[in-house]
Design a protein around this motif. Structure first.
Motif, mmCIF file in Angstrom:
data_model
loop_
_atom_site.group_PDB
_atom_site.id
_atom_site.type_symbol
_atom_site.label_atom_id
_atom_site.label_comp_id
_atom_site.label_asym_id
_atom_site.label_seq_id
_atom_site.Cartn_x
_atom_site.Cartn_y
_atom_site.Cartn_z
ATOM 1 N N ARG A 31 0.828 -1.211 0.000
ATOM 2 C CA ARG A 31 0.000 0.000 0.000
ATOM 3 C C ARG A 31 0.864 1.264 0.000
ATOM 4 N N SER A 32 1.967 1.225 0.751
ATOM 5 C CA SER A 32 2.836 2.403 0.816
ATOM 6 C C SER A 32 3.532 2.687 -0.511
ATOM 7 N N ARG A 33 3.612 1.667 -1.382
ATOM 8 C CA ARG A 33 4.325 1.833 -2.647
ATOM 9 C C ARG A 33 3.376 1.960 -3.842
ATOM 10 N N LEU A 34 2.086 2.023 -3.613
ATOM 11 C CA LEU A 34 1.149 2.179 -4.718
ATOM 12 C C LEU A 34 1.425 3.431 -5.563
ATOM 13 N N PRO A 35 1.789 4.580 -4.948
ATOM 14 C CA PRO A 35 2.113 5.738 -5.793
ATOM 15 C C PRO A 35 3.265 5.464 -6.764
ATOM 16 N N TYR A 36 4.201 4.617 -6.362
ATOM 17 C CA TYR A 36 5.295 4.234 -7.262
ATOM 18 C C TYR A 36 4.739 3.549 -8.505
ATOM 19 N N LEU A 37 3.785 2.657 -8.323
ATOM 20 C CA LEU A 37 3.220 1.929 -9.442
ATOM 21 C C LEU A 37 2.371 2.846 -10.320
ATOM 22 N N ARG A 38 1.679 3.776 -9.691
ATOM 23 C CA ARG A 38 0.919 4.753 -10.468
ATOM 24 C C ARG A 38 1.867 5.621 -11.296
ATOM 25 N N GLU A 39 2.990 6.012 -10.711
ATOM 26 C CA GLU A 39 3.960 6.822 -11.443
ATOM 27 C C GLU A 39 4.582 6.029 -12.586
ATOM 28 N N LEU A 40 4.840 4.749 -12.356
ATOM 29 C CA LEU A 40 5.382 3.910 -13.421
ATOM 30 C C LEU A 40 4.415 3.853 -14.595
ATOM 31 N N GLY A 41 3.123 3.746 -14.300
ATOM 32 C CA GLY A 41 2.133 3.832 -15.364
ATOM 33 C C GLY A 41 1.397 2.552 -15.690
ATOM 34 N N VAL A 42 1.409 1.577 -14.768
ATOM 35 C CA VAL A 42 0.674 0.338 -15.021
ATOM 36 C C VAL A 42 -0.814 0.547 -14.737
ATOM 37 N N ASP A 43 -1.615 -0.406 -15.193
ATOM 38 C CA ASP A 43 -3.068 -0.298 -15.048
ATOM 39 C C ASP A 43 -3.621 -1.112 -13.883
ATOM 40 N N ALA A 44 -2.910 -2.175 -13.508
ATOM 41 C CA ALA A 44 -3.425 -3.086 -12.494
ATOM 42 C C ALA A 44 -2.264 -3.765 -11.794
ATOM 43 N N VAL A 45 -2.565 -4.359 -10.632
ATOM 44 C CA VAL A 45 -1.583 -5.179 -9.930
ATOM 45 C C VAL A 45 -2.183 -6.557 -9.702
ATOM 46 N N TRP A 46 -1.333 -7.567 -9.770
ATOM 47 C CA TRP A 46 -1.712 -8.941 -9.454
ATOM 48 C C TRP A 46 -0.932 -9.335 -8.206
ATOM 49 N N LEU A 47 -1.662 -9.696 -7.152
ATOM 50 C CA LEU A 47 -1.048 -10.121 -5.902
ATOM 51 C C LEU A 47 -0.943 -11.635 -5.870
ATOM 52 N N THR A 48 0.257 -12.154 -5.619
ATOM 53 C CA THR A 48 0.389 -13.585 -5.398
ATOM 54 C C THR A 48 -0.348 -13.946 -4.111
ATOM 55 N N PRO A 49 -0.605 -15.234 -3.854
ATOM 56 C CA PRO A 49 -1.502 -15.613 -2.743
ATOM 57 C C PRO A 49 -1.108 -14.987 -1.408
ATOM 58 N N CYS A 50 -2.077 -14.358 -0.778
ATOM 59 C CA CYS A 50 -1.842 -13.699 0.515
ATOM 60 C C CYS A 50 -2.766 -14.284 1.583
ATOM 61 N N TYR A 51 -3.241 -15.506 1.366
ATOM 62 C CA TYR A 51 -4.129 -16.181 2.311
ATOM 63 C C TYR A 51 -3.308 -16.813 3.437
#
Length: 533
Positions: free
Chosen positions: A38-58
């Motif tokens: 969550r703290s690095r989401l602005p980094y991904l927005r700045e990079l310019g991607v459209d979505a993120v895929w999270l590996t299993p977090c269960y």
């Protein structure tokens, strides 16, 4: 907050794969977590991607780092809580990023309540019917199947029965002929869709159903040798398509509520690759990873063949191709293209990095969707010399070291600084050790260098969005030996030189973007470039 409404957003999207344990650690335990992401989401927005895929977090005992699921409707405590997950989804949506979740339907964990109940209930019990329990052949397992991760595909229980596991003994396979399993997973999809998830990547999607007779195979060691799905009695069974038809109805139900698709993306490997078109259908999966690009050598002719196959696939299914260069199961692109690998050394890092940059421009210029594995934007190399006492991948241990496994592509990301943990965590004792060489690959270092791979990705993603969203189909053009040239629409040209010597650039003028400088109107070796009329 809901993600932006756009029914077909996934058709040309760029999705960033986050390996949760290795992206960012917020609490200083050396393991990545949801609040770190969550703290690095602005980094991904700045990079310019459209979505993120999270590996299993269960919740998981982590025998296979989350792909052994103990509870499909909660969060692994080391990663956070459901509240943390909800905040992550809300903040991602607020930044215009969609969130895809990994779902693991072929197998679970030995710690799953249903499997523990099956062990406790004993032979012949209804609880055991949710899995594949069988009596053995004397002291031998029920058949000759082998695990893809090495060793027999059967584990004996204290009462003498055996259960099937196509991966590790800690990952028993579900029996998808049992209605409880079908109902449970449909409930799992709804649980996460109700929390705002925008789609699912489906692990081992060609699995699930098995031949109920469980017959022997001719070559039981084949899967173990090649590390891929070849057992026709365990993979790519026709019954699996009914599962995905039911899942698609659920996804479409949620899409109808707000006009935004919830795509289902299949990991279809081994014998399933030849049948990808049977999975990617209007009433089944929206997408399936097209492995030909990842499997291709750095060679113009091979890339051209891959593109033609992709075009055939798109024509056959009516769905855009889903391109991928790397992921959490493969040697990192920069190392792979340089001839390196665990056990074989780092290879030619300089050449591998140049080729990885060029391949990135190739992939991002193609029509369809693209998936980027975390660190590719940093040209991060594989760590090929992990100390043996730090290896965690069960593949290494189950093959007695014959296969070194996948840890080398899962090292925690370097964010800043010159020494470990490079901003990943508050402790240098990360779950996998970071090499000193990561100082040259930090996000901080990359963002300060206009010629870095990070800036190349950022510019490519911006141009892709501006120029290629409606560019239409691709046309391969004549090219010199060792080169690949194609056009899209009426004005966009991409060229790639995989040969040993420079070739004439196929387009006059200054390129929009190139993976290396283009002197004197030439396209150097190991270089790609984009032009527009």
């Amino acid at each position: 907050m809901n993600a932006p409404s756009n029914a077909a957003w996934w058709t040309e999207s760029v999705t960033y794969q986050i390996y949760v344990r290795s992206f960012a650690d917020s609490d200083g335990d050396g393991v990545g977590d949801l609040n770190g992401i969550r703290s690095r989401l602005p980094y991904l927005r700045e990079l310019g991607v459209d979505a993120v895929w999270l590996t299993p977090c269960y919740p998981s005992p982590q025998h296979d780092h989350g792909y052994d699921v103990a509870d499909y409707t909660d969060i692994e405590p080391a990663y956070g809580t459901l509240h943390d997950f909800d905040r992550l989804v809300a903040e991602a949506h607020g930044l215009g990023l969609r969130v895809l979740l990994d779902i693991v339907p072929n197998h679970c964990s030995v710690e799953h309540p249903w499997f523990r109940a099956a062990l406790a209930a004993g032979p012949g019990s209804p609880e055991r019917e949710r899995f594949h329990f069988r009596p053995g052949d004397g002291d031998d397992p029920p058949n000759n199947w082998r695990s893809m991760f090495g060793g027999p595909a059967w584990q004996r229980t204290p009462d003498g029965e055996w259960f099937l596991h196509l991966f590790t003994p800690e990952q028993p396979d579900w029996n998808w002929n049992h209605p409880d399993v079908v109902e449970m997973f449909e409930g799992v999809l709804r649980f996460w869709l109700d929390r705002g998830v925008d789609g699912f990547r489906i692990d081992a999607a060609q699995g699930l159903h098995k031949d109920p007779e469980l017959p022997d195979v001719a070559d039981p060691f084949e899967e173990e040798r090649i590390a891929d799905a070849t057992n026709v009695h365990a993979w790519n069974r026709p019954e699996v398509h009914e599962v995905y038809r039911a899942w698609r109805r659920i996804a479409d139900e949620y899409a109808a509520r707000d006009g935004s698709d919830r795509p289902l993306i299949g990991e279809i490997t081994g014998i399933g690759k030849r049948h990808l078109h049977e999975y990617v259908q209007p009433d089944q999966l929206h997408q399936g990873f097209f492995w030909d690009l990842l499997d291709s050598p750095f060679d113009a002719e091979a890339f051209a063949t891959t593109i033609r196959r992709g075009q055939e696939q798109a024509a056959r299914t009516g769905a855009p191709v889903t391109w991928v260069l790397g992921n959490h199961d493969t040697v990192r692109v920069a190392t792979r293209y340089g001839g390196g690998a665990p056990g074989a050394g780092p290879g030619d890092i300089e050449a591998g990095t140049a080729r990885a940059r060029a391949a990135a421009l190739l992939a991002l210029a193609l029509p369809g969707a693209v998936y980027i594995y975390q660190g590719e934007e940093l040209a991060l190399p594989e760590v090929v010399d992990l100390p043996l006492d730090r290896i965690t991948d069960p593949i290494y241990w189950r093959t007695e070291g014959r296969r070194l496994g996948r840890d080398g592509c899962r090292i925690p990301l370097p964010w800043n600084g010159t020494t470990a943990p490079f901003g990943f965590s508050g402790t240098p004792h990360t779950w996998l050790p970071q090499p000193l060489s990561f100082a040259r690959h930090t996000v901080e270092h990359a963002q300060s260098d206009p010629a870095s791979t990070w800036h190349l990705y950022r510019q490519a993603l911006r141009l892709r969005r501006d120029l290629l969203a409606d560019a239409g189909p691709l046309q391969l053009l004549p090219a010199p030996p060792g080169a690949l040239v194609f056009r899209r629409g009426h004005g966009f040209t991409c060229a790639l030189n995989t040969g040993d010597a420079p070739v004439d650039a196929p387009h006059p003028g200054t390129p929009l973007l190139s993976s290396a400088p283009l002197p004197d109107g030439k396209l150097p070796a190991d270089t790609a470039a984009w032009w527009t009329d």
